[in-house]
Structures are given as structure tokens and as C-alpha cells.
Design a protein around this motif. Structure first.
Motif, PDB file in Angstrom:
ATOM      1  N   ASN A  70       0.842  -1.203   0.000  1.00  0.00           N
ATOM      2  CA  ASN A  70       0.000   0.000   0.000  1.00  0.00           C
ATOM      3  C   ASN A  70       0.876   1.251   0.000  1.00  0.00           C
ATOM      4  O   ASN A  70       0.593   2.215  -0.711  1.00  0.00           O
ATOM      5  CB  ASN A  70      -0.907   0.030   1.233  1.00  0.00           C
ATOM      6  N   ASP A  96       5.349   6.219   4.936  1.00  0.00           N
ATOM      7  CA  ASP A  96       5.711   6.668   3.579  1.00  0.00           C
ATOM      8  C   ASP A  96       5.586   8.177   3.503  1.00  0.00           C
ATOM      9  O   ASP A  96       4.960   8.801   4.363  1.00  0.00           O
ATOM     10  CB  ASP A  96       4.807   5.996   2.528  1.00  0.00           C
ATOM     11  N   MET A 145      -9.426  -3.987  -4.552  1.00  0.00           N
ATOM     12  CA  MET A 145     -10.575  -4.721  -4.007  1.00  0.00           C
ATOM     13  C   MET A 145     -11.026  -4.064  -2.709  1.00  0.00           C
ATOM     14  O   MET A 145     -12.152  -4.277  -2.260  1.00  0.00           O
ATOM     15  CB  MET A 145     -10.182  -6.168  -3.699  1.00  0.00           C
ATOM     16  N   GLY A 146     -10.109  -3.307  -2.079  1.00  0.00           N
ATOM     17  CA  GLY A 146     -10.479  -2.654  -0.827  1.00  0.00           C
ATOM     18  C   GLY A 146     -10.655  -3.619   0.329  1.00  0.00           C
ATOM     19  O   GLY A 146     -11.411  -3.335   1.264  1.00  0.00           O
ATOM     20  N   THR A 194     -11.925   1.432  -1.448  1.00  0.00           N
ATOM     21  CA  THR A 194     -10.681   1.542  -2.208  1.00  0.00           C
ATOM     22  C   THR A 194     -10.704   2.798  -3.071  1.00  0.00           C
ATOM     23  O   THR A 194     -11.777   3.283  -3.422  1.00  0.00           O
ATOM     24  CB  THR A 194     -10.471   0.301  -3.111  1.00  0.00           C
ATOM     25  N   THR A 195      -9.520   3.335  -3.361  1.00  0.00           N
ATOM     26  CA  THR A 195      -9.450   4.455  -4.307  1.00  0.00           C
ATOM     27  C   THR A 195      -8.695   4.012  -5.556  1.00  0.00           C
ATOM     28  O   THR A 195      -8.441   4.811  -6.434  1.00  0.00           O
ATOM     29  CB  THR A 195      -8.700   5.645  -3.680  1.00  0.00           C
ATOM     30  N   LYS A 196      -8.332   2.733  -5.592  1.00  0.00           N
ATOM     31  CA  LYS A 196      -7.540   2.255  -6.737  1.00  0.00           C
ATOM     32  C   LYS A 196      -8.449   1.663  -7.802  1.00  0.00           C
ATOM     33  O   LYS A 196      -9.394   0.949  -7.463  1.00  0.00           O
ATOM     34  CB  LYS A 196      -6.546   1.195  -6.253  1.00  0.00           C
ATOM     35  N   LEU A 246      -6.751  -3.857   3.926  1.00  0.00           N
ATOM     36  CA  LEU A 246      -6.644  -3.337   5.292  1.00  0.00           C
ATOM     37  C   LEU A 246      -7.616  -4.027   6.238  1.00  0.00           C
ATOM     38  O   LEU A 246      -7.310  -4.229   7.412  1.00  0.00           O
ATOM     39  CB  LEU A 246      -6.865  -1.822   5.299  1.00  0.00           C
TER      40      LEU A 246
HETATM   41  P1  ADP Z   1      -6.855  -1.664  -1.859  1.00  0.00           P
HETATM   42  O1  ADP Z   1      -5.370  -1.660  -1.762  1.00  0.00           O
HETATM   43  O2  ADP Z   1      -7.415  -2.801  -2.658  1.00  0.00           O
HETATM   44  O3  ADP Z   1      -7.382  -0.364  -2.278  1.00  0.00           O
HETATM   45  P2  ADP Z   1      -6.753  -1.605   1.036  1.00  0.00           P
HETATM   46  O4  ADP Z   1      -7.685  -2.024   2.071  1.00  0.00           O
HETATM   47  O5  ADP Z   1      -5.386  -2.157   1.075  1.00  0.00           O
HETATM   48  O6  ADP Z   1      -7.412  -1.927  -0.375  1.00  0.00           O
HETATM   49  O7  ADP Z   1      -6.635  -0.007   1.092  1.00  0.00           O
HETATM   50  C1  ADP Z   1      -7.791   0.782   1.022  1.00  0.00           C
HETATM   51  C2  ADP Z   1      -7.468   2.177   0.607  1.00  0.00           C
HETATM   52  O8  ADP Z   1      -6.699   2.823   1.634  1.00  0.00           O
HETATM   53  C3  ADP Z   1      -6.585   2.281  -0.627  1.00  0.00           C
HETATM   54  O9  ADP Z   1      -7.328   2.194  -1.816  1.00  0.00           O
HETATM   55  C4  ADP Z   1      -5.978   3.677  -0.428  1.00  0.00           C
HETATM   56  O10 ADP Z   1      -6.845   4.686  -0.900  1.00  0.00           O
HETATM   57  C5  ADP Z   1      -5.883   3.820   1.081  1.00  0.00           C
HETATM   58  N1  ADP Z   1      -4.508   3.624   1.543  1.00  0.00           N
HETATM   59  C6  ADP Z   1      -3.974   2.503   2.043  1.00  0.00           C
HETATM   60  N2  ADP Z   1      -2.679   2.696   2.363  1.00  0.00           N
HETATM   61  C7  ADP Z   1      -2.384   3.990   2.064  1.00  0.00           C
HETATM   62  C8  ADP Z   1      -1.201   4.823   2.162  1.00  0.00           C
HETATM   63  N3  ADP Z   1      -0.035   4.341   2.638  1.00  0.00           N
HETATM   64  N4  ADP Z   1      -1.296   6.121   1.762  1.00  0.00           N
HETATM   65  C9  ADP Z   1      -2.469   6.611   1.282  1.00  0.00           C
HETATM   66  N5  ADP Z   1      -3.617   5.878   1.170  1.00  0.00           N
HETATM   67  C10 ADP Z   1      -3.569   4.590   1.547  1.00  0.00           C
END
Ligand code: ADP
Length: 393
Positions: free
Chosen positions: A292, A323, A348-349, A342-344, A352
Motif C-alpha cells: 500500500n 511513507d 478490491m479494498g 478503495t481508491t484504486k 486493510l
Molecule cells: P486496496 O489496496 O485494494 O485499495 P486496502 O484495504 O489495502 O485496499 O486499502 C484501502 C485504501 O486505503 C486504498 O485504496 C488507499 O486509498 C488507502 N490507503 C492505504 N494505504 C495507504 C497509504 N499508505 N497512503 C495513502 N492511502 C492509503
């Protein structure tokens, strides 16, 4: 009395029968002269607006009960559809506005304002209105239940995709186990053959084969862990070195990532006791957090990712992944650990939320903080559980 040409004069008392009709009506009905002053109001209108007849009749209707729009902004009388009826001679209907009571509260109404003509002359308007609170409440309840239904449908869709993926991964893990065991056997056989020969160059090859065996063993462990994770079998805990887990998981995360602009740094405190954890699951948490972080950094110039460990006052080990990326998207702040957030584009969100359940399963805690100089830090703790033999220390 609501006819086009035979309406009551604004000052005339209503005839007896019309009085009875007006009194019986559940809808509010009132009349207006061409100045917008109320000429009469039936009991329902008086009751709904909370005024007395004396207070209503003669008063400017707009100023009394229609002065403000539903959003709280002033409602200029020149824009009032009720008053428009006695200036343009047309019928005006509104389905969703508000009227204001004497006590300052409002209620939603639908109304129709009809012009009153007398021998071709516009002399005012009659307004019929209805309190639509109950209807709006019913519409709101319906909307909410439709919204809930849509949300559960989409969650269900996600969950079925996930469980399909789980099944696929489980099958894949099963299939991969056989070739991996075969590779392990072949490499061991090759090693034994070389050990038996007196060729001096064999030592180097044996060393390579040993390294290959370590990697195959690691792949098998990951696959075993994956199967256990899918089957929710988390009983595979042993005493492990957290720094070793971090180094191994980070290497996996960095492998083939192509993030040339990112500088990775370990700040691992030494001298920790071993912790009692499911190694593969904790690796999964670190892998996710590191990935992430790397994805947040993307192509950032001077990207910097720090992975650190520290002992806490309450006898836990705290792991940080820090980071200097763009930080958290405001859209998802507060919902970070919920599934499917998720913002990607291809995210899949669930990363975490899986990390959080693994950490909590180990009686630890996972949380995030925003760095003062930009970027995010994800932290998690794992309690230090002593081996029986160490309890006397
Ligand atoms: P995914 O990686 O599939 O999006 P995650 O649960 O891993 O699902 O993360 C959810 C969201 O949290 C990410 O889409 C992102 O927007 C945000 N995120 C996670 N880690 C970071 C980070 N180190 N810096 C900024 N945003 C983060």
C-alpha cells in the motif's frame, strides 16, 4: 367558490353551505386578494399553520407562512407561485415546498393556487394545500430501504467474487503443492548426487541448490498459509522473530515492484523476545502495508518508505510502515478498515480489513496516522507472550 368567474368577493362573507364545505375539508383552503392579503381561511388551514383566523385574515399570506424556502433561504414574494396566480391568471401547482407555522417550525406541503375571476377581472386567488409530512416520510423510508437493498446487493456481489476467488486460490494452492514437492525432490536428488562426486566445482552448485531448496520451502509455506487462511484455520502459531518476519515479507513486497524512485529503509530495534504468532499471517499484514505504501508513493520522486519496530510501554512490539506519499484520500477517511473501500481502479479494498482482523486475532491493534511532513504511517502492535521457560525471568 373556486369557479373561474363566480368566486366570492374578497370582503363578502361566505354563504352558509360553502362554510360547511370549507369547514369539513381536511385540506387547508384560504383566499387571497390581489395584494396577497388573506381574505378567508378554513379551519384546517388555521389549525395546520397554528394561527387564529383573526391573525390570518388581512395579513400578508406570503410573509406569514411562505417567507422562507425549504433550504432556509428567503423566498422573495415576487417569485411566489401562489401570488403568481393573481398576476398571470394561471393555475400554479407545487408538489414539494414548505409552509411555516406561527411557532417557527415548518411542514412540507403540496398546493395549488387558482386565480379568481370576477366578470373578466382578476380579483385574487384561492389556495388549497395539504400537509405531506406522512407521504414524505413514507417516501424516505422507501428510498432508504431501496438504498439498503442496493448496498446489500453490491456487497453480496463483492462477497461472491471474493469467495469465488477464495475457492480458486484454494484449488490453485492444492495444484501447486504437487509440482513444488516434485521440484523439492529433484533438487534434493541432484544435491545428493553431487555430494557423492569428488568434482571440486560441486561445492558451488550444492550451495545454489541449497538456496533453491530454501525458496521452494518458503513457497510451500506461503501456500500452506494461504490454504489455512482461506479455511480460517489460524492455529498455526509459533515463537518467531518479528524482525525476520518483516525482512522476509518486505523482500516479497519489493520483488519485481519496479519502484526505482523509492528508497526503502529498515529501522528495526534489536533484542526483542520471540513473539507467538502465525508467521504467514503476520507476513501478509506487512506485505499489504508495504505494498500500500509503495502504491501510494507511485512514481513520486524521492519516495521514501520506512519499516520500523519499537517496544511499547505495555509490552507489545509496534511495527510502523511510514511513507512520504500523498496521504489519505479525504473521501475514505474514517472508513479505511471497512471492506470494499478503495481508491484504486483495480483495488478490491479488502487488504486493510484483512490486516485488521489478523492483527486483532493476535490481540493487537492496527491504526493509521498522518505524518506532519506528508504521507501516512500505518502502525500495528503484537503482544509479547513469553514462553513458559521465560516466565521466571
Ligand atoms: P486496496 O489496496 O485494494 O485499495 P486496502 O484495504 O489495502 O485496499 O486499502 C484501502 C485504501 O486505503 C486504498 O485504496 C488507499 O486509498 C488507502 N490507503 C492505504 N494505504 C495507504 C497509504 N499508505 N497512503 C495513502 N492511502 C492509503
Amino acid at each position: 367558490m373556486t369557479g373561474n368567474s363566480k368566486g366570492p368577493r374578497d370582503t363578502e362573507p361566505l354563504p352558509g353551505f360553502s362554510d360547511l364545505i370549507l369547514a369539513a375539508s381536511g385540506d387547508g383552503i384560504y383566499g387571497l386578494d390581489t395584494q396577497g392579503h388573506t381574505t378567508f381561511a378554513n379551519p384546517a388551514a388555521v389549525r395546520m399553520c397554528g394561527y387564529t383566523v383573526e391573525e390570518m385574515v388581512g395579513a400578508s399570506q406570503h410573509n406569514l407562512i411562505h417567507h422562507t424556502r425549504p433550504d432556509g433561504t428567503p423566498y422573495p414574494r415576487l417569485e411566489c407561485p401562489i401570488y403568481a396566480a393573481f398576476s398571470d391568471g394561471k393555475v400554479h401547482r407545487k408538489k414539494d415546498e414548505v409552509f411555516w407555522r406561527k411557532d417557527g417550525t415548518s411542514f412540507p406541503v403540496e398546493y395549488v393556487s387558482t386565480p379568481i375571476w370576477d366578470n373578466g377581472r382578476l380579483i385574487g386567488a384561492v389556495v388549497s394545500f395539504r400537509d405531506i409530512t406522512e407521504r414524505k416520510q413514507a417516501e424516505k423510508t422507501l428510498r432508504e430501504s431501496e438504498e439498503r437493498l442496493r448496498k446489500s446487493q453490491s456487497d453480496l456481489h463483492h462477497v461472491s467474487r471474493l469467495s469465488a476467488m477464495g475457492e480458486m486460490a484454494s484449488g490453485l494452492a492444492h495444484e501447486l503443492n504437487q509440482p513444488l514437492t516434485a521440484v523439492m525432490n529433484y533438487v534434493q536428488a541432484a544435491k545428493r548426487t553431487l555430494e557423492a562426486s569428488d568434482d571440486v566445482s560441486s561445492a558451488q552448485v550444492i550451495d545454489y541448490l541449497d538456496k533453491g531448496l530454501i525458496q521452494v520451502d518458503r513457497a510451500s509455506n506461503i501456500i500452506r498459509g494461504l490454504r489455512k487462511f482461506i479455511n480460517k484455520d489460524n492455529s498455526d502459531r509459533s515463537f518467531e522473530d518479528i524482525n525476520e518476519i518483516i525482512e522476509e515479507a518486505s523482500k516479497l513486497a519489493f520483488a519485481g515492484s519496479g519502484f526505482e524512485n523509492t528508497k526503502f529503509e529498515f529501522q528495526l530495534s534489536k533484542g526483542f523476545k520471540l513473539i507467538f504468532v502465525d508467521k504467514v499471517q503476520v507476513q501478509q499484514v506487512i506485505f499489504n502495508l508495504v505494498r500500500n505504501g509503495m502504491e501510494a508513493l507511485g512514481d513520486t520522486r524521492d519516495g521514501h518508505l520506512v519499516i520500523a519496530t519499537e517496544k511499547t510501554l505495555d509490552n507489545c512490539i509496534e511495527v510502523f510502515v511510514r511513507d512520504n506519499g500523498p496521504g489519505l484520500d479525504e473521501e475514505i477517511a474514517g472508513r479505511l478498515f471497512q471492506s470494499f473501500v478503495t481508491t484504486k481502479p483495480n483495488g478490491m479494498g479488502v487488504g486493510l480489513s484483512i490486516c485488521q482482523s489478523i492483527v486483532e486475532d493476535h490481540a493487537g491493534r492496527l491504526w493509521e496516522t498522518r505524518n506532519q511532513d506528508g504521507g501516512m504511517t500505518f502502525h500495528f502492535t503484537l503482544p509479547i507472550v513469553l514462553k513458559d521457560s521465560e516466565n521466571g525471568e
